[in-house]
Design a protein around this motif. Sequence first.
Motif, short mmCIF file in Angstrom:
data_model
loop_
_atom_site.label_atom_id
_atom_site.label_comp_id
_atom_site.label_asym_id
_atom_site.label_seq_id
_atom_site.Cartn_x
_atom_site.Cartn_y
_atom_site.Cartn_z
N LEU B 497 -71.29 -59.56 -71.71
CA LEU B 497 -70.98 -58.58 -72.76
C LEU B 497 -70.68 -57.25 -72.09
O LEU B 497 -71.07 -57.01 -70.96
CB LEU B 497 -72.18 -58.41 -73.70
CG LEU B 497 -72.60 -59.64 -74.47
CD1 LEU B 497 -73.90 -59.37 -75.19
CD2 LEU B 497 -71.53 -60.05 -75.44
N ALA B 498 -70.01 -56.39 -72.81
CA ALA B 498 -69.71 -55.08 -72.26
C ALA B 498 -69.50 -54.08 -73.39
O ALA B 498 -69.21 -54.45 -74.52
CB ALA B 498 -68.47 -55.13 -71.38
N THR B 499 -69.68 -52.81 -73.06
CA THR B 499 -69.45 -51.73 -74.01
C THR B 499 -68.18 -50.99 -73.59
O THR B 499 -67.99 -50.73 -72.41
CB THR B 499 -70.65 -50.76 -74.00
OG1 THR B 499 -71.78 -51.46 -74.50
CG2 THR B 499 -70.38 -49.55 -74.85
N VAL B 500 -67.36 -50.69 -74.56
CA VAL B 500 -66.11 -50.00 -74.25
C VAL B 500 -66.12 -48.65 -74.93
O VAL B 500 -66.53 -48.51 -76.08
CB VAL B 500 -64.89 -50.81 -74.74
CG1 VAL B 500 -63.61 -50.03 -74.50
CG2 VAL B 500 -64.82 -52.12 -74.03
N LYS B 501 -65.67 -47.64 -74.19
CA LYS B 501 -65.54 -46.31 -74.77
C LYS B 501 -64.10 -45.87 -74.66
O LYS B 501 -63.52 -45.87 -73.57
CB LYS B 501 -66.46 -45.35 -74.00
CG LYS B 501 -66.55 -43.99 -74.61
CD LYS B 501 -67.67 -43.24 -73.93
CE LYS B 501 -67.86 -41.86 -74.49
NZ LYS B 501 -68.91 -41.14 -73.78
N PHE B 502 -63.53 -45.53 -75.78
CA PHE B 502 -62.17 -44.99 -75.79
C PHE B 502 -62.25 -43.48 -75.94
O PHE B 502 -62.87 -42.99 -76.88
CB PHE B 502 -61.38 -45.53 -76.99
CG PHE B 502 -61.26 -47.03 -77.03
CD1 PHE B 502 -60.38 -47.69 -76.20
CD2 PHE B 502 -62.03 -47.78 -77.90
CE1 PHE B 502 -60.26 -49.06 -76.23
CE2 PHE B 502 -61.91 -49.16 -77.94
CZ PHE B 502 -61.03 -49.80 -77.10
N VAL B 503 -61.65 -42.77 -75.01
CA VAL B 503 -61.65 -41.32 -75.13
C VAL B 503 -60.29 -40.86 -75.62
O VAL B 503 -59.26 -41.18 -75.02
CB VAL B 503 -61.97 -40.67 -73.77
CG1 VAL B 503 -61.98 -39.16 -73.91
CG2 VAL B 503 -63.30 -41.16 -73.26
N LEU B 504 -60.30 -40.14 -76.73
CA LEU B 504 -59.07 -39.59 -77.29
C LEU B 504 -59.20 -38.07 -77.32
O LEU B 504 -60.28 -37.53 -77.15
CB LEU B 504 -58.88 -40.10 -78.72
CG LEU B 504 -58.53 -41.57 -78.83
CD1 LEU B 504 -59.20 -42.17 -80.03
CD2 LEU B 504 -57.04 -41.73 -78.94
N ALA B 505 -58.08 -37.42 -77.57
CA ALA B 505 -58.13 -35.97 -77.62
C ALA B 505 -58.97 -35.48 -78.79
O ALA B 505 -59.46 -34.37 -78.80
CB ALA B 505 -56.73 -35.39 -77.71
N SER B 506 -59.15 -36.32 -79.80
CA SER B 506 -59.92 -35.89 -80.96
C SER B 506 -61.39 -36.28 -80.85
O SER B 506 -62.16 -36.03 -81.75
CB SER B 506 -59.33 -36.50 -82.22
OG SER B 506 -59.33 -37.89 -82.12
N GLY B 507 -61.77 -36.90 -79.75
CA GLY B 507 -63.14 -37.33 -79.60
C GLY B 507 -63.18 -38.73 -79.04
O GLY B 507 -62.14 -39.32 -78.78
N SER B 508 -64.38 -39.26 -78.86
CA SER B 508 -64.45 -40.58 -78.26
C SER B 508 -65.02 -41.59 -79.24
O SER B 508 -65.74 -41.24 -80.16
CB SER B 508 -65.31 -40.53 -77.00
OG SER B 508 -66.63 -40.22 -77.34
N LEU B 509 -64.67 -42.84 -79.01
CA LEU B 509 -65.16 -43.93 -79.84
C LEU B 509 -65.79 -44.97 -78.93
O LEU B 509 -65.21 -45.34 -77.92
CB LEU B 509 -64.00 -44.59 -80.60
CG LEU B 509 -63.33 -43.78 -81.68
CD1 LEU B 509 -62.10 -44.50 -82.17
CD2 LEU B 509 -64.30 -43.59 -82.83
#
Lengths: 180, 538
Positions: B497-509
Amino acid sequence: MLESNFTNATVPIEQLPAILNLNKQSLSEKYAPLNRLLNLGLTLFICVIAMALYFQPFFDLPKDFLNFLPFVIFAVAILGFLITWFSYARDQVKSYTLRELDLHYTSGLFFRKVVSQPITRIQHIELKRGPIERKAGLATLQVFSAGGEMHTFEIPGLPVDTAQQLRQFILQHKDVVKHG
Amino acid sequence: MDNQTSSSTLDSGDLAAPLKIKDDWQVLSPVAIFYFAVSVFKHLFSNIIYLIPAIAVSYKSVLEHPFIWLPAILAAFTLLTLFAFVSFKVYRYRLTEDNIEIRSGIFSKKHLNLPFSRVQNVKIEQPIYYRFTGHACLQLDTAGSAKNEAKLVAIKLDFAQQLKARIQNQVQKDEGDINLENLSADPAASLSGSESNKAHQEIVLNQRNLSDLVIHGITSNRIWIFLGGLAPFYNNIFDSIGEWITSLGIDLTELFSLQTHSLLEVGLYALSLTMLVMLVMVSFSVIGAIISFYGYTLSKLDDKYIRRSGLFTKHEVSMGLSRLQMVVQKQDWLDVLLKRINLKFEQSNSFSKNLSASASSSKIIVPSIKPHECQALIDDAYPDNSLNALVGNDAFSPISKRFIFRNIVYVLMPLWLIITSSTLMNGKFMISALLSVLFVGLCGLVVLRWKRWGIAKDQNFVYLRKGLIGVDYYCFPTYKLQQTQFKQNLLMKRRQLATVKFVLASGSLTVPMIDEKLAYEFIDKGLYQVESSQKSWM
């Protein structure tokens, strides 16, 4: 925008460059030992200060505090050594990868983490060198994107030359030149 | 608002002249004095609010000495007027072809020079006292820090509209976008070009009427923010409320005493009191919603979204479609019951750092809309998105069931065991029973949380679902990614399993505990799209 040589064929997932098998570059050899030295030094420093406080004859301290102090020193010493050992192990697995279009930084012993930064999204770059890093010929590369300060991409413990080469590569990269 | 756009097209001939010729320093309209006074007053007042309890306590003794407080207030008032007047006197602005300069400041002088091409965001704000004279404030945000923003404090509304159009055209031109209403290099032509803008009339996408705002007020828990701000004064407030109630001849201790009243009666009293408090809170929240969203319209001009709202101060926020980073569709539990959705168009964070008030923030929020309206708006922004189909088919990949296990066994269980065993040892059975009920409830919430988590993607977008009792959907074009993070601890690695973090200019998810393969796929595909598309995130 619409160029004649524009293609948009579907790329099968298997053919995409994968971050699973990155060609990892290790940090400078000096980085981990240097950090170990610093951590040890800090631990020793705290212990020495506490001991000086314990043995000094100049002013009286509350008795409870004095009884308590040796345990604190022991705890600090043990914890300090553990942290030093652990962070040394952790420093050794830190690595980075530069691909044609992105930068990656892998870290973590128990909590593994791969941060990927596409070069086209880079806003600006900083080389940070504290006094100790300067002495050791090391540098920290910081890469800023619009993702905010919380998400600054950082590679510590690079040899200065490598760091400067990396910076130069990014600055001259076609994606940065185009969007910068 | 329609009459304003039409009037601006009419006046464009006259207005082209001052825009072009006058590139020497200009003075604001004297109405600006008002603005400066009010802003200083606001600034002071936000500090004075901490003194209110002190004043409230000693106001009787203050009232007895009018010869002290009357001159004091008078002096303060004079100082305020003087300050506002001087601020107005030293404020100068200059417009050149593609550049704005503002000189301001009494003691510390400020000289701001802002090329139009660096402007990220143009906002028009019309405080209530400007409405009589037809003036407005024009605020220009840059991508840099929120500090060096430019604000033209009092200019005619028409002129503000003109200037806004001009700046936005300039920005577009510099970006080399395919601008349909393409402007020639001559700025005068660009202004008269607004005549041809009739072909690109503003289309109103959405309007909110009062009933919608009432619903929004009820469903959004704005009140908790308000209560949080009041926290330091709780004691004073409760004391004074208690005094007031006793002065009305109601004795609370008597009312709630079980000796004189039956349990049912006391229960009813308590219930009605709670209802009353809730009613007051909800009405506060409704008032807040109406103040910030009164007369809400969301319209579209070419590829720009324009939001107008506000009861006292009218705000106008516009955002180019290319600036849009992410669409967020939020539904609280009350929203789920009422079938309403709060839709947010999020843009880069750096613009709205210190603007938390919902009306003035550069985020575009559409409050409490119906699902079909929401879908229409999302489709308008991202025509090829498939959020609706994904939601309909429940095509989101769920996260691992280990999420439930991890949170319950590693986090909740130890806490519960420790506390219940200690309470049981002290023989407090009631408390431990209550704790156990709480524990079961929290476990239920963990399961719900797990159930809400989901992630999906299609050719161009990444979709995320999360929530607890309500459901939130996040949707962003994959090429808007700024950075990705892949996280995995040893336990997760064993279960792949893994955790993914998406970083966008409006914040991260962040999406926790998805299948390792899926995580790699999301990241690899995401990076590929960012790097191959060559599209700018702005």
